[in-house]
Enzyme design. Sequence first.
Site, PDB file in Angstrom:
ATOM      1  N   GLY A  91       0.806  -1.207   0.000  1.00 54.07           N
ATOM      2  CA  GLY A  91       0.000   0.000   0.000  1.00 54.07           C
ATOM      3  C   GLY A  91       0.838   1.256   0.000  1.00 54.07           C
ATOM      4  O   GLY A  91       2.029   1.217   0.276  1.00 54.07           O
ATOM      5  N   PRO A  92       0.207   2.383  -0.327  1.00 52.86           N
ATOM      6  CA  PRO A  92       0.934   3.648  -0.392  1.00 52.86           C
ATOM      7  C   PRO A  92       1.487   4.067   0.963  1.00 52.86           C
ATOM      8  O   PRO A  92       1.047   3.557   1.994  1.00 52.86           O
ATOM      9  CB  PRO A  92      -0.110   4.652  -0.874  1.00 52.86           C
ATOM     10  CG  PRO A  92      -1.410   3.965  -0.881  1.00 52.86           C
ATOM     11  CD  PRO A  92      -1.208   2.524  -0.653  1.00 52.86           C
ATOM     12  N   GLY A 105       2.252   5.844   4.457  1.00 49.25           N
ATOM     13  CA  GLY A 105       1.428   6.519   5.452  1.00 49.25           C
ATOM     14  C   GLY A 105       0.076   5.899   5.698  1.00 49.25           C
ATOM     15  O   GLY A 105      -0.758   6.451   6.406  1.00 49.25           O
ATOM     16  N   THR A 106      -0.169   4.715   5.118  1.00 49.78           N
ATOM     17  CA  THR A 106      -1.477   4.113   5.308  1.00 49.78           C
ATOM     18  C   THR A 106      -1.503   3.185   6.518  1.00 49.78           C
ATOM     19  O   THR A 106      -2.506   2.533   6.769  1.00 49.78           O
ATOM     20  CB  THR A 106      -1.909   3.320   4.056  1.00 49.78           C
ATOM     21  OG1 THR A 106      -0.807   2.548   3.603  1.00 49.78           O
ATOM     22  CG2 THR A 106      -2.354   4.256   2.961  1.00 49.78           C
ATOM     23  N   GLY A 107      -0.403   3.098   7.237  1.00 53.85           N
ATOM     24  CA  GLY A 107      -0.426   2.357   8.491  1.00 53.85           C
ATOM     25  C   GLY A 107       0.126   0.947   8.405  1.00 53.85           C
ATOM     26  O   GLY A 107      -0.221   0.096   9.217  1.00 53.85           O
ATOM     27  N   LYS A 108       1.022   0.681   7.468  1.00 49.96           N
ATOM     28  CA  LYS A 108       1.577  -0.668   7.352  1.00 49.96           C
ATOM     29  C   LYS A 108       2.452  -0.995   8.555  1.00 49.96           C
ATOM     30  O   LYS A 108       2.325  -2.067   9.154  1.00 49.96           O
ATOM     31  CB  LYS A 108       2.369  -0.791   6.040  1.00 49.96           C
ATOM     32  CG  LYS A 108       1.500  -0.596   4.811  1.00 49.96           C
ATOM     33  CD  LYS A 108       2.258  -0.770   3.519  1.00 49.96           C
ATOM     34  CE  LYS A 108       3.273   0.326   3.286  1.00 49.96           C
ATOM     35  NZ  LYS A 108       2.681   1.658   3.122  1.00 49.96           N
ATOM     36  N   THR A 109       3.328  -0.052   8.902  1.00 54.09           N
ATOM     37  CA  THR A 109       4.171  -0.251  10.084  1.00 54.09           C
ATOM     38  C   THR A 109       3.304  -0.402  11.324  1.00 54.09           C
ATOM     39  O   THR A 109       3.536  -1.276  12.167  1.00 54.09           O
ATOM     40  CB  THR A 109       5.110   0.956  10.266  1.00 54.09           C
ATOM     41  OG1 THR A 109       5.693   1.273   9.019  1.00 54.09           O
ATOM     42  CG2 THR A 109       6.173   0.664  11.290  1.00 54.09           C
ATOM     43  N   GLU A 144      -9.586  29.119 -11.990  1.00 53.52           N
ATOM     44  CA  GLU A 144     -10.229  28.419 -10.867  1.00 53.52           C
ATOM     45  C   GLU A 144     -11.745  28.562 -10.926  1.00 53.52           C
ATOM     46  O   GLU A 144     -12.468  27.609 -10.617  1.00 53.52           O
ATOM     47  CB  GLU A 144      -9.688  28.940  -9.529  1.00 53.52           C
ATOM     48  CG  GLU A 144      -8.207  28.658  -9.296  1.00 53.52           C
ATOM     49  CD  GLU A 144      -7.829  27.186  -9.406  1.00 53.52           C
ATOM     50  OE1 GLU A 144      -8.673  26.311  -9.138  1.00 53.52           O
ATOM     51  OE2 GLU A 144      -6.678  26.904  -9.797  1.00 53.52           O
TER      52      GLU A 144
END
Length: 642
Positions: A231-232, A234-238, A457
Amino acid sequence: MNMPKISSNHDKKDNEEKDKQEVREKQIRAGVSYILVNLVMLWLFQQFILKPLIIRETQIPYSEFKAKITNGEIVNVTLGTERIVGIMKNPEAKETKNATIPFTTNAVPDGDPTLISALDKAGVEYNVTEPPSPLGNFLLAYGLPLVLIGGLWYMGSRQMGGGGMGAGGIFGVGKSKATEVKPEAVGITFKDVGGADEAIAELKEIIQFLKAPEKFAGLGGRIPKGVLLVGPPGTGKTLLAKASAGEAGVAFFETSGSEFVEMFVGVGAARVRDLFEQARKAAPAIIFIDEIDAIGQSRAGAIRMGGNDEREQTLNQLLSEIDGFHTDKDKPVIIMAATNRPEVLDQALLRAGRFDRQITVSAPDLTGRVQILRIHSQKIRLSPDFDIERAARMTPGFSGADLENTMNEAALLAARRNATAVTIQDFDAAIERIVAGLEKKTRIMNEQERTTVAYHESGHALVAELAPRADPVAKVSIVPHGRGALGYTMQMPTEDRYLLTREELQDRLAVMLGGRAAEQVVCGSISTGASDDIQRASELARRMVTEFGMSEKLGTVRYATQQYQFLSGESSTSASPETLKIIDEEVQRIITEQYDRAQILLRDHRDALETVTQQLLKTETIDGAVVKQALVDKAGELIPVN
Ligand code: ADP
Ligand code: ZN
């Protein structure tokens, strides 16, 4: 029925045999180069360190020695029973700088009775200590370096050769840099992970196994070994890996693939061995290797560079460690690894019995974001009317780490204005900072640039409001932001979507192209400010054609071979040249259609475009409601256009 299984087993064995063979060859090669390096070192040592140190005496005959005494050419002597050494005047003194040089001569076996008186007569300084034996010199010249090199060799071979007694290595370079967290100190459980229910469900089995390996094996469960978290960033793998250790109550070893990548062949492998050794001692344990792609990149595709041998050896060591520890049922070690690019990993890593379990960890959806924000607001005082759900809706695409950052930033902003609680406005301001970097107040845009950006914009915003299936506008801004964005239009999805119809994707395209369309409609010219929009639009259109089968011409065929990649946003296409040409044409057609449509929408609402732009130029940031109002004011009511 059994056939395929047998043959696959056979394959596996062959492959393992091949791996081992490769390791052996590597080690032999490393050994030979080690010897060569040592020989060169020995030579250098003697040439440049020992030679100047050891006095090189000139050997002269005894008769010449006696003659030199009488001629007054001897400065001093040391008389030994076997040899006489001393300093004499240099016969070539004019050519070299040295006025005196050392000399040696063999002593007369039973002593020369006339020597002392001759020395006395010539006034030569003398003493009778036994001079250093030639054996001593020899030992100094050859013995010492040999001992030194032998020592280095021994330590080196302990590092490289399989087995050995611990992999301390020279000065601890072979020590793993992993941090060990004792079971009781992990302190994180699945309660601390939000929006990852599926990943957690898959990890439960691993935890069962770690808690009661005998029971697990008794039930016939296949013993898990390696888990790849994909996964990308900062998605909480650690976090998930650590929480697994917390849930199972086992030790946790955390390291990163890059820590194994070293200049010297053998060091990475030694670290791997050390890591597993530590883990086995602390077992049951979980080893977590972040960014495994640093060592596990495919050998086939990699560019051959200097560090490749080292990486291969490290990888092979990792493979053999993974293969090696399965027998230890009462001391289980589970290895988890994280990557964002599973497709670049060496196939050997993904083979059965290694990292054969893949768990996808994706960016959280709306409910996931609510959970994560709840977790990270526990230690923060939120104002009573802080609507976490609204906050979650404002942050689509944010990873867990992004959300944590935003929450922290909001708390900082609240502290800065001396508030007692964090409000949704703080959170809002924090999003802006996280999304677009810090506001660059100092950057001065000239008036024309500012106007162009405002039209651009406004174009995005109006098309977003006018296109029936696009997400409504939350906020429009022309405050220059970091990352090269001159302004932004923020849409607020009413819900997270997993399935998008072709019409919705078309609306998205129109919104993306709305900025440039506005420039075209108003100024008749276009600027470089839309390059990012164009890139995103092209990517989306290409995916519609090659992945989603949304082109009539090409039909419902998938032309993209690889999975859409998390980070790079690329999807590669495999098709014949003719098909590729049609794909390009179709992409172009889709884009042109939506670009034209955006232009028509804006021409039809030229007044609203003007109103919104002027408002933007005045206040720099406007709310989505202002955009809506501008449309209502003119038309009296909102008329959706096809
Ligand atoms: P990764 O390893 O995928 O790059 P990390 O696990 O290092 O991501 O996440 C960094 C931080 O972000 C974590 O320490 C945690 O505070 C926060 N975080 C990330 N994902 C989540 C999540 N799903 N739930 C709660 N916090 C999260
Ligand atoms: Zn734009």
